[in-house]
Design a protein around this motif. Structure first.
Motif, PDB file in Angstrom:
ATOM      1  N   GLN A   5     -21.211  26.612 -14.016  1.00 52.75           N
ATOM      2  CA  GLN A   5     -20.307  25.964 -13.058  1.00 52.75           C
ATOM      3  C   GLN A   5     -20.956  24.672 -12.587  1.00 52.75           C
ATOM      4  N   LYS A   6     -20.200  23.585 -12.619  1.00 53.22           N
ATOM      5  CA  LYS A   6     -20.736  22.331 -12.106  1.00 53.22           C
ATOM      6  C   LYS A   6     -19.918  21.894 -10.896  1.00 53.22           C
ATOM      7  N   TYR A   7     -20.608  21.534  -9.824  1.00 54.04           N
ATOM      8  CA  TYR A   7     -19.916  21.065  -8.621  1.00 54.04           C
ATOM      9  C   TYR A   7     -20.218  19.598  -8.390  1.00 54.04           C
ATOM     10  N   ARG A   9     -24.015   7.169 -14.685  1.00 52.14           N
ATOM     11  CA  ARG A   9     -23.130   7.640 -13.617  1.00 52.14           C
ATOM     12  C   ARG A   9     -22.210   8.737 -14.131  1.00 52.14           C
ATOM     13  N   GLY A  10     -22.042   9.752 -13.321  1.00 50.87           N
ATOM     14  CA  GLY A  10     -21.202  10.873 -13.716  1.00 50.87           C
ATOM     15  C   GLY A  10     -21.907  11.845 -14.651  1.00 50.87           C
ATOM     16  N   GLY A  11     -23.212  11.664 -14.830  1.00 51.14           N
ATOM     17  CA  GLY A  11     -23.952  12.414 -15.849  1.00 51.14           C
ATOM     18  C   GLY A  11     -24.108  13.904 -15.606  1.00 51.14           C
ATOM     19  N   SER A  12     -23.806  14.374 -14.416  1.00 51.97           N
ATOM     20  CA  SER A  12     -23.919  15.821 -14.185  1.00 51.97           C
ATOM     21  C   SER A  12     -22.944  16.609 -15.045  1.00 51.97           C
ATOM     22  N   ASP A  13     -21.817  16.014 -15.361  1.00 54.52           N
ATOM     23  CA  ASP A  13     -20.868  16.687 -16.263  1.00 54.52           C
ATOM     24  C   ASP A  13     -21.551  16.958 -17.598  1.00 54.52           C
ATOM     25  N   THR A  14     -22.300  15.970 -18.060  1.00 57.79           N
ATOM     26  CA  THR A  14     -22.972  16.102 -19.347  1.00 57.79           C
ATOM     27  C   THR A  14     -24.084  17.151 -19.281  1.00 57.79           C
TER      28      THR A  14
HETATM   29 MG    MG Z   1     -18.111  12.928 -11.638  1.00 56.62          MG
END
Ligand code: MG
Ligand code: ASP
Length: 416
Positions: A6-8, A150-155
């Motif tokens: 799960q990613k928040y 940026r946005g790298g937590s999705d990856t």
């Molecule tokens: Mg994001």
């Protein structure tokens, strides 16, 4: 029992209240009997704040130190979430990317994940812990901290899910999932129960910012379905998955658009081999990214060459083209810094015809003039005056009945 990553995102962790809410959700999933790995972003606004600190101090922060700095946001949220889990008697341990072993290349500020060590995670899961991992960061072969863009937590989440062979990768955010178009523009936009990786890539590349593009690429390479869903409701969200899993292929799944485009045409340049490269190279040498390209050589002596760039690069590009126009003896230059790009995206276009004509007809009926057209197997894009954007999205959303798309039930977890 399933293994769920799960990613928040930052907005889901923006306050202590929200962190407690996330802890409740995580705890609930664990009580249903699942193994849970949680990936966190920084608390909302934190990464921006850290970047501002760096750039206020120096115009060109050293990339190694920049990564060391901006990766701290995720370390704040990971430990707070672990504490919030302890508060509700849920065993949990948090780890930074370095501690777990998210191995990346050397490319500071835009590193790519090369390998993920899974033994520590497996060990912790087998002892009943929820494992909380800082997103967006890793460690390079030198042992320095890197970040993934940026946005790298999705990856991070997708890479972990693939490495752990998770049953599902859930990306929790502040919207219910992926919509047919931006609901802020078109309130009748439908929530999609599913979308293919390829369609999602086309949507992401045009600024549908729900998922980092790299994470969708990675998910499709590993056949790892992603579920995008809201932290704040119990809706099952949108499953981003491989095409074979999608039973009913929609002709058009969505309308993506971006406003910040500009168009430049250089007309009457000599029609000869290599001329295109000569023009494009001058622009890309200045680190300017060219998006759409069209060329026309009606009289076989001269050619007209048209392309688009991001609006922020417009002035710089125009100077380059003006210079080129003198060397190439071009007849004229036309430019428009106020254009938008709009694309219809759908895997059904592969097998059905008539989408383009229906699209152009709908736009024609409301008097929209199209300045450029490009197509791919699953996409038709047009460049139009920005002032036409809203009415164009609306008329196409209606023409393809995207407000009537029905939600289909998706299996809760993928079998592995
Ligand atoms: Mg994001
Ligand atoms: N915190 C990082 C960012 O704001 C990474 C992420 O949120 O995915 O870009």
């Amino acid at each position: 029992m399933a293994l769920i990553v799960q990613k928040y995102g930052g907005s889901s962790l923006g306050t202590l209240e929200r962190i407690k809410h996330v802890a409740d959700r995580v705890h609930q999933a664990r009580q249903e009997g699942h193994d849970i790995v949680v990936v966190v972003s920084a608390m909302q606004g934190d990464t921006d704040r850290l970047i501002q600190l760096a750039t206020a101090l120096t115009a060109h922060p050293n990339p190694r130190e920049y990564d060391a700095l901006v990766s701290t946001g995720e370390q704040v949220s990971m430990s707070l979430l672990a504490m919030a889990l302890h508060n509700i008697a849920c065993p949990a341990r948090s780890y930074s990317g370095t501690q777990i072993g998210i191995m990346t290349d050397h490319a500071h500020t835009k590193a790519r994940i090369l390998d993920i060590k899974t033994h520590l995670i497996q060990e912790e899961l087998s002892q009943g812990y929820v494992v909380v991992i800082a997103g967006f960061q890793g460690i390079n072969p030198r042992g320095d901290v890197t970040t993934l863009g940026r946005g790298g937590s999705d990856t991070t989440a997708v890479a972990l899910a693939a490495a752990l062979r998770a049953n599902e990768c859930q990306i929790y955010t502040d919207v219910e999932g992926v919509y047919t178009t931006d609901p802020r523009l078109i309130p009748e936009a439908s929530l999609l129960s599913h979308i293919s990786f390829e369609e999602m890539l086309e949507m992401s590349s045009l600024g549908a910012k729900v998922l980092q593009m790299r994470s969708v690429e990675l998910a499709s390479q590993h056949n790892m379905p992603i579920r995008v869903l809201s932290t704040f409701t119990n809706h099952p969200g949108t499953l981003v998955t491989f095409e074979e899993k999608i039973m009913q292929r929609r002709l058009v799944s969505g309308i993506a658009f971006s406003r910040e485009e500009a168009m430049i045409a250089i007309n009457g340049v000599p029609y000869k081999a290599g001329i295109e490269a000569q023009i494009l190279m001058k622009v890309s040498d200045a680190d300017i990214e060219i998006d759409m390209i069209a060329q026309n050589a009606a009289n076989k002596e001269t050619a007209d060459f048209t392309f688009t760039v991001q609006r922020k690069d417009f002035a710089k590009t125009l100077i380059i083209i003006e210079e080129l126009s003198r060397t190439l003896n071009a007849t004229s230059i036309q430019s428009n810094a106020n254009v938008a790009k709009l694309s219809l995206v759908g895997i059904g276009m592969r097998s059905q015809t008539g989408v383009a004509s229906k699209m152009f007809q709908a736009l024609g009926q409301i008097g929209v003039t199209i300045q450029m057209i490009t197509t791919s197997e699953i996409k038709i894009s047009v460049v139009i005056d920005e002032s036409f954007l809203e009415s164009s999205v609306r008329v196409l959303h209606d023409a393809f009945e995207l407000d009537k798309i029905k939600l289909e039930k998706q299996p809760l977890f993928m079998e592995t």
